[in-house]
Design an enzyme around this catalytic site. Structure first.
Site, PDB file in Angstrom:
ATOM      1  N   GLY A 208     -20.580 -62.190   7.389  1.00  0.00           N
ATOM      2  CA  GLY A 208     -20.217 -62.675   8.714  1.00  0.00           C
ATOM      3  C   GLY A 208     -20.660 -61.731   9.807  1.00  0.00           C
ATOM      4  O   GLY A 208     -21.492 -60.842   9.591  1.00  0.00           O
ATOM      5  N   ASN A 209     -20.102 -61.905  10.992  1.00  0.00           N
ATOM      6  CA  ASN A 209     -20.446 -61.061  12.129  1.00  0.00           C
ATOM      7  C   ASN A 209     -19.225 -60.900  13.022  1.00  0.00           C
ATOM      8  O   ASN A 209     -18.162 -61.467  12.758  1.00  0.00           O
ATOM      9  CB  ASN A 209     -21.641 -61.645  12.892  1.00  0.00           C
ATOM     10  CG  ASN A 209     -21.383 -63.065  13.346  1.00  0.00           C
ATOM     11  OD1 ASN A 209     -20.549 -63.308  14.208  1.00  0.00           O
ATOM     12  ND2 ASN A 209     -22.096 -64.016  12.746  1.00  0.00           N
TER      13      ASN A 209
END
Length: 407
Positions: A208-209
């Protein structure tokens, strides 16, 4: 400069009690509020409550204080009129120019921005008569917020719920900030992506981020205040309240985001891709949690494959002539050089380039950027609230939509 003068109209629906919270938000943020309920609204919340919360006397009748001509003066002196909740009956009377009580008389005399926050059962909202009344009000320059989806009166659930009062307040605040400027996105459908996608590795892990979705939500709020119909494709933004008036489509992965955006973009005038979409995903998904080995060896390498480039796809295959496509580029170094290269590669009309990392942009309430245009333009946006950047983006989008309409 005095306190902004706001008229809060309240019509006779069960959601009238929620207008008390909207009134509190308006008064506590420095607005002078005159509450104008209909007679029916007083069946749900009494006159004494409105007077106590606003600090001003309340009346529904044009005959009270007639020497001050209230049916004319209230609307004339207002900087904003907001009706929450706006029932189907109130929308019909407003659309047809009736003036049979103090609230509808005020709406006829107001020359300031007007915001309606509808609340009613789904069948009433979807009825052709209501849809035509809403279209008429929007055509005249009023901002009519799309109702939320959720629990209605009794056991019913569907579209027609009054949006969260704090989110209605945000629309009011943005509308007041624009002053008498016309809602330049009225009649437009805009699609916005927000948040960060997650690519599952196993049942408990993902790639993810750090995107929070705040910039995309700011884009949605400002677009609603400018009259647009907004579809917000949101990836993992559970910590954020749904913006009032936006149709929110929750997604998880890049593939899910692509499908939702392409579907919504089919009839959109503009698409703004503010979401941080993962470039890669694991080639294989482990159906069980990946365990550490007992011999102390490191984990097996994770093979990655590329995700589809949604922004490039939207740019290359416009769903309709004149559709404006904008993207965001989060960079950590050589910001403008990388941004210009990405703009050329993606083929979009606008690219918002900002520097991230070190506490910048991700998860914050402020931002700064340079908006690059395919026409060679570069519009710097100084450090400030994310809504300020959002408004600048919509200024540039609106200008291109207007230019396309003239061509």
């Amino acid at each position: 400069m005095g306190r902004p003068q706001v008229v809060l109209g309240v019509s006779g629906g069960i959601a009238a009690y929620k207008a008390c919270e909207l009134l509190r938000r308006l008064t506590e943020s420095g607005h002078d509020v005159q509450v104008v309920p209909t007679d029916a609204a007083l069946h749900f919340v009494g006159e004494a409550t409105w007077a106590a919360l606003s600090g001003r006397p309340v009346s529904t009748r044009v005959w009270d204080g007639v020497e001050n001509v209230p049916h004319v003066r209230i609307g004339q002196h207002a900087d904003l009129v907001v009706v929450a909740p706006a029932t189907a009956d109130l929308l019909a009377r407003a659309a047809h120019g009736l003036a049979d009580d103090l609230l509808t008389s005020t709406l006829l005399t107001a020359r300031c921005p007007v915001v309606f926050a509808p609340a009613m059962h789904t069948e009433m909202w979807e009825h052709p008569a209501t849809r035509e009344n809403v279209a008429t009000l929007r055509r005249r320059g009023a901002v009519v917020i799309e109702p939320a989806v959720g629990r209605l009166t009794g056991v019913d659930t569907g579209k027609g719920r009054l949006p969260d009062p704090d989110e209605i307040f945000q629309v009011c605040r943005r509308t007041l900030a624009r002053g008498t400027a016309a809602p330049d996105l009225a009649g437009r459908h805009v699609v916005i992506s927000a948040g960060g996608t997650r690519e599952p590795l196993d049942p408990v892990r993902f790639l993810g981020n750090r995107s929070s979705g705040k910039q995309g939500y700011a884009l949605a709020r400002t677009a609603v205040a400018r009259g647009a119909r907004v579809t917000l494709v949101a990836a993992h933004t559970d910590a954020l309240a749904d913006p009032a008036g936006a149709d929110v489509v929750p997604v998880g992965t890049a593939e899910e985001l692509r499908a939702a955006v392409l579907k919504a973009a089919a009839d959109a005038d503009a698409v703004v891709m503010a979401a941080a979409v993962a470039d890669f995903r694991p080639a294989a998904y482990a159906t069980s949690k990946i365990k550490k080995s007992d011999d102390g060896a490191g984990p097996a390498p994770v093979e990655l494959v590329r995700n589809p480039d949604v922004l490039a796809e939207l740019s290359a295959h416009r769903a309709r002539p004149g559709q404006v496509v904008a993207g965001f580029a989060a960079e950590t170094d050589d910001v403008l050089a990388n941004g210009r290269a990405k703009l050329a590669r993606k083929g979009c009309d606008l690219l918002v380039v900002n520097e991230v990392g070190g506490g910048k942009a991700f998860g914050t309430d402020d931002n700064e950027a340079v908006v690059l245009g395919a026409d060679g333009s570069a519009t710097p946006v100084p450090h400030g609230p994310k809504e300020a950047l959002a408004d600048q983006v919509w200024d540039l989008v609106a200008a291109r939509l207007d230019a396309g309409a003239r061509d």
